[in-house]
Each structure stands twice: as C-alpha cells, then as structure tokens.
Design an enzyme around this catalytic site. Structure first.
Site, PDB file in Angstrom:
ATOM      1  N   ARG A 220       0.788  -1.045   0.067  1.00 44.14           N
ATOM      2  CA  ARG A 220      -0.111   0.169  -0.175  1.00 44.14           C
ATOM      3  C   ARG A 220       0.696   1.265  -0.055  1.00 44.14           C
ATOM      4  O   ARG A 220       2.021   1.310   0.291  1.00 44.14           O
ATOM      5  CB  ARG A 220      -0.979   0.094   1.418  1.00 44.14           C
ATOM      6  CG  ARG A 220      -1.973  -0.988   1.263  1.00 44.14           C
ATOM      7  CD  ARG A 220      -2.856  -1.018   2.544  1.00 44.14           C
ATOM      8  NE  ARG A 220      -3.567  -1.949   2.789  1.00 44.14           N
ATOM      9  CZ  ARG A 220      -3.612  -2.959   3.318  1.00 44.14           C
ATOM     10  NH1 ARG A 220      -2.582  -3.477   3.820  1.00 44.14           N
ATOM     11  NH2 ARG A 220      -4.659  -3.914   3.265  1.00 44.14           N
ATOM     12  N   LYS A 243      -1.920  -0.612   8.131  1.00 42.71           N
ATOM     13  CA  LYS A 243      -3.393  -0.724   8.158  1.00 42.71           C
ATOM     14  C   LYS A 243      -3.933  -1.951   8.890  1.00 42.71           C
ATOM     15  O   LYS A 243      -4.659  -1.609  10.054  1.00 42.71           O
ATOM     16  CB  LYS A 243      -4.056  -0.604   6.711  1.00 42.71           C
ATOM     17  CG  LYS A 243      -5.417  -0.872   6.703  1.00 42.71           C
ATOM     18  CD  LYS A 243      -6.138  -0.847   5.274  1.00 42.71           C
ATOM     19  CE  LYS A 243      -7.616  -0.942   5.372  1.00 42.71           C
ATOM     20  NZ  LYS A 243      -8.205  -0.761   3.985  1.00 42.71           N
ATOM     21  N   HIS A 298      -3.289   3.147  -5.400  1.00 42.21           N
ATOM     22  CA  HIS A 298      -3.850   1.824  -5.041  1.00 42.21           C
ATOM     23  C   HIS A 298      -4.226   0.752  -6.211  1.00 42.21           C
ATOM     24  O   HIS A 298      -4.223  -0.406  -6.043  1.00 42.21           O
ATOM     25  CB  HIS A 298      -5.313   1.997  -4.292  1.00 42.21           C
ATOM     26  CG  HIS A 298      -5.504   0.974  -3.163  1.00 42.21           C
ATOM     27  ND1 HIS A 298      -4.681   0.688  -1.957  1.00 42.21           N
ATOM     28  CD2 HIS A 298      -6.458  -0.183  -3.174  1.00 42.21           C
ATOM     29  CE1 HIS A 298      -5.008  -0.341  -1.332  1.00 42.21           C
ATOM     30  NE2 HIS A 298      -6.118  -0.913  -2.268  1.00 42.21           N
ATOM     31  N   ARG A 301      -1.674  -2.006  -6.208  1.00 40.16           N
ATOM     32  CA  ARG A 301      -1.913  -3.309  -5.225  1.00 40.16           C
ATOM     33  C   ARG A 301      -2.941  -4.076  -6.236  1.00 40.16           C
ATOM     34  O   ARG A 301      -2.691  -5.375  -5.883  1.00 40.16           O
ATOM     35  CB  ARG A 301      -2.593  -2.623  -3.946  1.00 40.16           C
ATOM     36  CG  ARG A 301      -2.576  -3.892  -3.120  1.00 40.16           C
ATOM     37  CD  ARG A 301      -2.955  -3.187  -1.750  1.00 40.16           C
ATOM     38  NE  ARG A 301      -3.580  -3.987  -0.648  1.00 40.16           N
ATOM     39  CZ  ARG A 301      -2.842  -4.791   0.201  1.00 40.16           C
ATOM     40  NH1 ARG A 301      -1.424  -4.845  -0.032  1.00 40.16           N
ATOM     41  NH2 ARG A 301      -3.398  -5.715   0.990  1.00 40.16           N
ATOM     42  N   HIS A 324      -3.729  -9.795   3.764  1.00 45.51           N
ATOM     43  CA  HIS A 324      -5.126  -9.874   4.332  1.00 45.51           C
ATOM     44  C   HIS A 324      -5.164 -10.914   5.334  1.00 45.51           C
ATOM     45  O   HIS A 324      -4.587 -12.010   5.345  1.00 45.51           O
ATOM     46  CB  HIS A 324      -5.821 -10.618   2.983  1.00 45.51           C
ATOM     47  CG  HIS A 324      -6.130  -9.363   1.735  1.00 45.51           C
ATOM     48  ND1 HIS A 324      -6.528  -9.702   0.500  1.00 45.51           N
ATOM     49  CD2 HIS A 324      -5.806  -8.082   1.845  1.00 45.51           C
ATOM     50  CE1 HIS A 324      -6.642  -8.584  -0.089  1.00 45.51           C
ATOM     51  NE2 HIS A 324      -6.286  -7.528   0.607  1.00 45.51           N
ATOM     52  N   TYR A 333     -10.533 -10.670  -6.270  1.00 46.55           N
ATOM     53  CA  TYR A 333      -9.637 -10.270  -7.467  1.00 46.55           C
ATOM     54  C   TYR A 333      -9.792 -11.635  -8.416  1.00 46.55           C
ATOM     55  O   TYR A 333      -9.790 -11.571  -9.671  1.00 46.55           O
ATOM     56  CB  TYR A 333      -8.063 -10.199  -7.046  1.00 46.55           C
ATOM     57  CG  TYR A 333      -7.678  -9.183  -6.086  1.00 46.55           C
ATOM     58  CD1 TYR A 333      -7.939  -7.916  -6.776  1.00 46.55           C
ATOM     59  CD2 TYR A 333      -7.461  -9.258  -4.861  1.00 46.55           C
ATOM     60  CE1 TYR A 333      -7.505  -6.651  -6.081  1.00 46.55           C
ATOM     61  CE2 TYR A 333      -7.360  -8.044  -3.830  1.00 46.55           C
ATOM     62  CZ  TYR A 333      -7.297  -6.825  -4.510  1.00 46.55           C
ATOM     63  OH  TYR A 333      -6.737  -5.825  -4.025  1.00 46.55           O
TER      64      TYR A 333
END
Length: 351
Positions: A220, A243, A298, A301, A324, A333
């Site tokens: 990120r 994050k 972004h 990513r 994740h 995705y």
C-alpha cells in the site's frame, strides 16, 4: 433464585458472520442500548476462541462499570446542557482540525459540507436515529453513489462517537440498518501491456519508481512510504503493514528490483511526497502514456494481485503476500479474473 441483572450484554448478528456486542439497561424507565464496538468472530480456530474470550471479558468489564454507575447514580439519561447549545458543525470542525492524516481530514471536511447543507444549525443533542435517517435520505437525493453515502454516514457516526467520548451526549444513538448496503465495486488494474506502456513513458523517479515497485510487490501507499532499507533482507521485504498490523514477507522479483533506488545503509527506500501530489503526477503520467484509465496509487496493489493470480499463483499465497487477514478479502480479485474470462468467451462471434 436467579438474580435479575441491571445491565445485560446482548448480541446482534453482523454481515459476514459473527456478532456485535451491546449493553441493554434502563434508567428511569427509558431503555438504553449502548453499542460497544466489540465483536465476536466465527470460531474456526483456537485463536478465534481465545479472541472471543478476551472480547467477552472486555464487555463484562464495561457492564460491571455501568452497574456501579447505576448504583451510585452517576448514569443518567438527561442530555448534557452543552449538547443542547453546541452546534454539531463547530464541534466536528474542531475534531477535524486535530486529525493528523491528510486523507482523513479531507474526507471529513467533504462530509461536513453535506452536513451543513442538510442542517447547518443542528446541535449535538438533535442527532438521533430519525435525524441520521433523514441525513441519509438527503444524501441519496443528491444522487451520490452508495459508497459515498456509506462513507459520509460512517464519518458522521465516528464524529458523534467523539462527542460521546467527550461526554457531550449520554449514549450513542442506534443507527443500525439505516445506511445503504455495501456494494462490491469494480476493481481497476493494469495489464502487463499497460505496465510496459507506462514503463516506456518518462516520469519523475519519485512518481514512477514507487508506483511500479508496488505493482510488483503489492504494498500500500502507507507501507511503501514508510519502507526502510532495514525492511529488505536477502531480497525479501519484511514489514508490518500500517493498516492491518499484519507482518508480511514479500520476495523481490526481478521486476520489482528494477525500480529500487541505489541501496543506502539506512533510511527510507523512497522519497515520496503527499498522496494528493503523487496522484496528480500519476494521472499526468498516464495521460502522457496514452492510458485511458484513471490512474491512482492503490491501482498498483490491484495490479499485483490480479497479475499474480492470472499467472498461476494460489489464492492463499496471494492473500498472505497482500497481508489480508482473510482469504475472502482476496477472492474479489479472483472474481474479477473470472468475469474477464467470461467476457473473453462471450466476445467470440456466433457460428
């Protein structure tokens, strides 16, 4: 004989599984529902069980505190006098001015403009469930996207929670079920051909290198901005993501290494300015390269994830590389790729 408790911990199912916890109690005959922002997760592992035990412990501590406050008379449902005189906009603006993250300040400022347009002179005491519902209806009438409406609703709730923490309102109103449901958004990414197109177009190093580096690492903006040479060992990035707080290990491919500056003994890898300046540079770069996509950071990513999956990487592996917490987050995705394959098949003319 079972003793009737003054305060109860109740659960409410949340989307995706699990439960949110809230307290139920009465003061002077009026029911109070206090949402704790604590959540029980579906139990799949021993770690989930331990996490839920800790969550229940925290909720019980708050419950016991409320019981003590009820017994001592500290809790009451009377709205503080200040809440009846403090304009919400004035209080929210003060909170926004204290925010250190530029993106957060900008989002809250835009939300506040809509709030002022809806009810400029509203006091903190006026913001209840009915007020919030009408605010959402107002945003809908402005033909804003569901995602934008949800964002403004979330930000308003967050600022109202600030008022609750500052003891300007006695409790958080119940806004459950008012906001539009979250919709899956279309994910934009770059194909390998488009990456080559960008690579061939000159651009300042402070724009070009971090963006293309992230296209091949999946970091990120906040993580690549903070990336230090100490985070790279044996051609592998080892970093705790800002994050999610997850530690990720990303091997550096030959493509990623192409966009690394000359190694230093210490310090940051990339010298990157504010995100809004970088975004303007990316859009100009894309336009000069002849790309029709609305380039933003972004997207790098998204590009890493889709390219990895399209070229045979396993979903679980990509999920770990992205940091994740759940493979379900990464599945979006895979869905994008499936839709692309369907379009490719449907594009073939009929016999």
């Amino acid at each position: 004989m079972k003793i009737k408790e003054k305060v109860h911990i109740n659960q409410r199912p949340v989307k995706g599984g699990g439960f949110s916890l809230h307290l139920d109690y009465r003061i002077g005959g009026k029911r109070i529902r206090e949402f704790l922002k604590l959540y029980l997760v579906p139990v799949k592992t021993q770690a989930d069980k331990i996490k839920n035990t800790e969550t229940i412990r925290l909720a019980t501590e708050i419950k016991n505190k409320r019981i003590r406050e009820l017994d001592s008379g500290e809790l009451n449902v009377d709205t503080p006098k200040r809440a009846k005189t403090v304009f919400a906009i004035d209080y929210f603006q003060k909170k926004i001015s204290q925010m250190k993250v530029e993106n957060s300040r900008q989002n809250n400022t835009v939300m506040l403009r809509s709030f002022a347009e809806f009810r400029k002179n509203a006091t903190l005491a006026e913001i209840n469930r009915d007020f919030f519902s009408k605010f959402i209806d107002f945003l809908t009438s402005k033909d804003l996207s569901p995602g934008t409406i949800r964002l403004y609703g979330v930000l308003l709730k967050a600022r109202l929670h600030d008022a609750y923490i500052d003891k300007l309102i006695p409790s958080m109103p119940d806004f459950y079920g008012i906001m539009p449901k979250k919709r899956s958004t279309e994910i934009e990414f770059l194909t390998i051909e488009e990456l080559r197109q960008l690579d061939a177009e000159p651009a300042p190093d402070e724009i070009r290198n971090p963006f293309l580096f992230c296209c091949f690492t999946g970091l990120r903006f906040s993580d690549v901005q903070a990336l230090k040479w100490d985070n790279i060992d044996n051609d592998t990035i080892i970093i705790r993501m800002k994050k999610t707080k997850e530690i990720v290990r990303v091997p550096l491919s030959a493509n990623a290494k192409k966009f690394l500056p000359e190694r230093k003994s210490k310090g940051k890898v990339f010298e990157i300015g504010p995100l809004n300046s970088l975004t303007r540079g990316l859009k100009a770069w894309a336009e000069n390269a002849g790309l029709k996509k609305n380039l933003h950071f972004h997207m790098s990513r998204h590009t890493f994830a889709t390219l990895a999956l399209a070229n045979g990487a396993e979903l679980y592996t990509v999920s770990k590389l992205l940091g994740h917490r759940s493979v379900q987050t990464t599945q979006v995705y895979a869905k994008v790729l499936d839709e692309g394959r369907r379009k490719a098949v449907d594009a073939i003319p009929e016999l």
